[in-house]
Design an enzyme around this catalytic site. Sequence first.
Site, PDB file in Angstrom:
ATOM      1  CE  LYS A  87      -4.172  -1.980   2.067  1.00 40.94           C
ATOM      2  NZ  LYS A  87      -5.065  -2.139   0.959  1.00 40.94           N
ATOM      3  CE  LYS A 124      -6.280  -8.055  -1.590  1.00 44.75           C
ATOM      4  NZ  LYS A 124      -6.584  -7.852  -0.173  1.00 44.75           N
ATOM      5  CE  LYS A 166     -13.123  -4.192   1.847  1.00 44.40           C
ATOM      6  NZ  LYS A 166     -11.932  -3.900   2.631  1.00 44.40           N
TER       7      LYS A 166
HETATM    8  N1  AQP Z   1      -9.084 -10.973  -3.200  1.00 45.83           N
HETATM    9  C1  AQP Z   1      -9.384 -11.586  -2.077  1.00 45.83           C
HETATM   10  N2  AQP Z   1      -9.510 -12.926  -2.046  1.00 45.83           N
HETATM   11  C2  AQP Z   1      -9.824 -13.577  -0.892  1.00 45.83           C
HETATM   12  N3  AQP Z   1     -10.031 -12.932   0.271  1.00 45.83           N
HETATM   13  C3  AQP Z   1      -9.919 -11.597   0.277  1.00 45.83           C
HETATM   14  N4  AQP Z   1     -10.057 -10.677   1.255  1.00 45.83           N
HETATM   15  C4  AQP Z   1      -9.841  -9.455   0.746  1.00 45.83           C
HETATM   16  N5  AQP Z   1      -9.555  -9.533  -0.566  1.00 45.83           N
HETATM   17  C5  AQP Z   1      -9.598 -10.855  -0.890  1.00 45.83           C
HETATM   18  C6  AQP Z   1     -10.408 -10.993   2.623  1.00 45.83           C
HETATM   19  O1  AQP Z   1     -11.531 -10.207   2.963  1.00 45.83           O
HETATM   20  C7  AQP Z   1     -11.473  -9.899   4.356  1.00 45.83           C
HETATM   21  C8  AQP Z   1     -11.719  -8.442   4.577  1.00 45.83           C
HETATM   22  O2  AQP Z   1     -10.650  -7.709   4.097  1.00 45.83           O
HETATM   23  P1  AQP Z   1     -10.305  -6.289   4.726  1.00 45.83           P
HETATM   24  O3  AQP Z   1     -11.446  -5.398   4.594  1.00 45.83           O
HETATM   25  O4  AQP Z   1      -9.805  -6.453   6.106  1.00 45.83           O
HETATM   26  O5  AQP Z   1      -9.136  -5.760   3.852  1.00 45.83           O
HETATM   27  P2  AQP Z   1      -8.146  -6.459   2.925  1.00 45.83           P
HETATM   28  O6  AQP Z   1      -7.748  -7.782   3.423  1.00 45.83           O
HETATM   29  O7  AQP Z   1      -7.017  -5.556   2.696  1.00 45.83           O
HETATM   30  O8  AQP Z   1      -9.081  -6.572   1.672  1.00 45.83           O
HETATM   31  P3  AQP Z   1      -9.200  -5.570   0.481  1.00 45.83           P
HETATM   32  O9  AQP Z   1     -10.491  -5.841  -0.232  1.00 45.83           O
HETATM   33  O10 AQP Z   1      -7.966  -5.649  -0.320  1.00 45.83           O
HETATM   34  O11 AQP Z   1      -9.334  -4.193   1.180  1.00 45.83           O
HETATM   35  P4  AQP Z   1      -8.415  -2.936   1.014  1.00 45.83           P
HETATM   36  O12 AQP Z   1      -8.362  -2.712  -0.451  1.00 45.83           O
HETATM   37  O13 AQP Z   1      -9.103  -1.869   1.766  1.00 45.83           O
HETATM   38  O14 AQP Z   1      -7.082  -3.254   1.613  1.00 45.83           O
HETATM   39  C9  AQP Z   1     -10.113 -10.374   4.858  1.00 45.83           C
HETATM   40  O15 AQP Z   1     -10.276 -11.605   5.517  1.00 45.83           O
HETATM   41  C10 AQP Z   1      -9.325 -10.537   3.601  1.00 45.83           C
HETATM   42  O16 AQP Z   1      -8.302 -11.476   3.730  1.00 45.83           O
END
Ligand code: AQP
Length: 330
Positions: A111, A195, A198
């Site tokens: 990030k 990956k 969001k």
């Molecule tokens: N692409 C993915 N495949 C499988 N699992 C995923 N998770 C996120 N992206 C994928 C899982 O979703 C849960 C919630 O995630 P988070 O909100 O804590 O943030 P993250 O892991 O960083 O997910 P994002 O979507 O990538 O959010 P941003 O972009 O804000 O950082 C977690 O259990 C995560 O593993």
Amino acid sequence: MERALSGIKPTGKLTLGNYIGALKNFKDYQENYETFIFIADLHALTLPIDPIELRNNTKDIVAFYLASGLDPEKTTIFLQSDVPAHAELNAIIQNYLYMGELSRMTQFKDKSRKMNDSAIGLGLFAYPVLMTADILLYNADVVPVGEDQTQHVELARDFVHRFNTRYGKELFKMPKAITPKVGARIMSLSEPTRKMSKSDPKGDIFLKDDMIIIRKKIMSAVTDLGSDVIYDPENKPGISNLLTIYAALSDITIKEAEEIFKDCHRYGDFKKAVTDKVIEVLEPFQKKYKEILESGIIDKVLEDGARKASYTANKLLTKVKKTVGLYVHK
Ligand code: AQP
């Protein structure tokens, strides 16, 4: 009964990756564990976010939790910011985690790489400290997460060992990350080596996408050379990702999914089958989500959740305060 804890941060519109890697699995835990599922809204502040968007995302996640089958009678559903113990424990344990180990966290590196040094907030760097507090406050035995979060749970484990050894007692429970067997890392449809995420969306399927859009997105997903539907993430990342999505949403193994498509030699036909599967799952899910939003029960769920979560969290926090020598008066 063992405890499970997990959460999602309201940083953007939830994706199919969040659904498969996290959301979809939560309801199974509530049958076998005492479950605490929260919205990590303090974590959402680690990158700039519009306040209205943050509030809307937060409400959406609660509605998605309920739509996915979480029952507030069985699972404590709450906002991180409603339980001040998270911030308090964070303030204590940040002194036992080190700059070196935090700077090795892959998510921080990913990030911050795209950012100017002067724009990287301390909160982004210290994200895993707060996450450690989140987990430990509830004495969680298991933490169901997607693959990207396992490194943070490892750090929490290092901390538990360090702290318990230093104070000579098993104050904190050793948590364990659990990832789904299929779909722990769903990739972008347009760049399948990256990956699906969001807060930096590219080739994402959003849980609120219209079915027509979903069809278009999957039918135009990047595929690979050849025409066989086989799981080979290195040489066929696009097809492997679609196969994973299909298998995860069908609750079957990748092998079983490969078997289904062994005679399919046209990517177009395969993509159509994946699209139908995604729609079969998301269409009723969206309907439930809308009913929940219209029912107006969100605030009540969060109020009850905050009360229950605070009760559990405060008990642990008091023990920690006493252990480190903070004066706890009667
Ligand atoms: N692409 C993915 N495949 C499988 N699992 C995923 N998770 C996120 N992206 C994928 C899982 O979703 C849960 C919630 O995630 P988070 O909100 O804590 O943030 P993250 O892991 O960083 O997910 P994002 O979507 O990538 O959010 P941003 O972009 O804000 O950082 C977690 O259990 C995560 O593993």
